[in-house]
Design an enzyme around this catalytic site. Sequence first.
Site, short mmCIF file in Angstrom:
data_model
loop_
_atom_site.label_atom_id
_atom_site.label_comp_id
_atom_site.label_asym_id
_atom_site.label_seq_id
_atom_site.Cartn_x
_atom_site.Cartn_y
_atom_site.Cartn_z
N ASP A 132 -1.71 -0.32 -0.11
CA ASP A 132 -1.26 0.55 -1.20
C ASP A 132 -1.79 1.97 -1.03
O ASP A 132 -2.66 2.23 -0.19
CB ASP A 132 -1.67 -0.03 -2.57
CG ASP A 132 -3.12 -0.54 -2.59
OD1 ASP A 132 -3.90 -0.20 -1.68
OD2 ASP A 132 -3.47 -1.27 -3.52
N ASN B 221 -8.35 -6.50 -13.78
CA ASN B 221 -7.23 -7.04 -14.58
C ASN B 221 -6.40 -8.05 -13.77
O ASN B 221 -5.30 -8.41 -14.17
CB ASN B 221 -6.34 -5.89 -15.09
CG ASN B 221 -5.67 -5.12 -13.95
OD1 ASN B 221 -5.90 -5.40 -12.77
ND2 ASN B 221 -4.85 -4.14 -14.29
N HIS C 20 -5.16 -7.60 -10.69
CA HIS C 20 -4.17 -7.08 -9.74
C HIS C 20 -4.57 -7.38 -8.29
O HIS C 20 -5.76 -7.50 -7.97
CB HIS C 20 -3.86 -5.58 -9.95
CG HIS C 20 -4.91 -4.60 -9.56
ND1 HIS C 20 -5.16 -3.45 -10.28
CD2 HIS C 20 -5.76 -4.56 -8.51
CE1 HIS C 20 -6.11 -2.76 -9.69
NE2 HIS C 20 -6.50 -3.41 -8.62
N GLU D 121 0.16 -4.66 -10.61
CA GLU D 121 -0.48 -4.73 -11.92
C GLU D 121 0.10 -5.90 -12.73
O GLU D 121 1.17 -6.42 -12.38
CB GLU D 121 -0.26 -3.41 -12.67
CG GLU D 121 -0.84 -2.18 -11.97
CD GLU D 121 -2.36 -2.06 -12.12
OE1 GLU D 121 -3.04 -3.09 -12.34
OE2 GLU D 121 -2.87 -0.94 -12.00
C1 GLP Z 1 -8.09 -1.34 -5.76
C2 GLP Z 1 -6.98 -1.77 -4.79
C3 GLP Z 1 -7.03 -3.24 -4.56
C4 GLP Z 1 -8.47 -3.70 -4.63
C5 GLP Z 1 -8.93 -3.59 -6.06
C6 GLP Z 1 -10.42 -3.87 -6.26
O1 GLP Z 1 -7.76 -0.26 -6.50
N1 GLP Z 1 -5.66 -1.39 -5.17
O2 GLP Z 1 -6.43 -3.55 -3.32
O3 GLP Z 1 -8.58 -5.03 -4.23
O4 GLP Z 1 -8.52 -2.37 -6.63
O5 GLP Z 1 -11.22 -2.80 -5.94
P1 GLP Z 1 -12.81 -2.90 -5.87
O6 GLP Z 1 -13.12 -3.74 -4.68
O7 GLP Z 1 -13.27 -1.49 -5.75
O8 GLP Z 1 -13.27 -3.56 -7.12
#
Ligand code: GLP
Length: 243
Positions: free
Chosen positions: A69, A138, A140, A145
């Site tokens: 992403d 949340n 995702h 989302e």
């Molecule tokens: C991010 C990405 C995800 C990631 C998630 C968790 O924004 N879009 O691919 O797995 O949110 O992030 P973190 O590891 O910083 O908690």
Amino acid sequence: MKPKVIIFENRKELYDYATEFILTELKRKPNLVAGMPTGKTVVPLYAELIKKHEEKKANFSKVKVFMLDEYLGLKPSHKKSFNYFIDKKLLEGINIKRKNINLLPGIVLSENKAAQEYENKIKNAGGIDLMILGIGVNGHIAFNEPGSPFNSRTRKIALAHQTRISNFGKIGSFFKNPKHAITVGIATILESKKIILLATGKSKAQAIKAMLKDPVSTKCPASALRKHNDVLILLDKDAASKL
Ligand code: GLP
């Protein structure tokens, strides 16, 4: 088949296990096609992969990477962009070939066209062998989302308010921060041959419970992983505290 869940006493054990798991996949298939996420959770994993490469225990010369992403509106040089993150945290430290790195663009003329091209690239690479995932508070996965259909593919998505706060904080120029992203879809993720998801910390406990224990629902996008037959979930005790 239910996802296989392993709960680790501490994070070091979790990251050691994840690293060995990836190295095994890499040995089995040197031209592995991997889906790679960003986020704090994978930083220690990527650091370990760089270390293994430096110790000549991992060879990425034939590996293809697909990022999951990107924030729309951010240039690749922007320090908060995922293009920048993956370059600094992983790609610059391993012997991957530039032509084998596939990144979603933050600046595009047409999101639909970019999304379609990305899906085609994944298809032309023979699909993703190993999808590595984190999870949002949340639920995702990538930037799918809550509410994302399970048949969704790469597309533009509006970021949830909670995601914008988690990723950018409330302070500063919150209203200027990205409101949209481009992300691979849930169907894109589910077509991967193997999936591994890592989660650490209490902030993820609710999402982990929703993913594994609550009914499979678009309310928790990660619960879609229960429809896949080769999923491994690695948790520390805090992330597993609500199971
Ligand atoms: C991010 C990405 C995800 C990631 C998630 C968790 O924004 N879009 O691919 O797995 O949110 O992030 P973190 O590891 O910083 O908690």
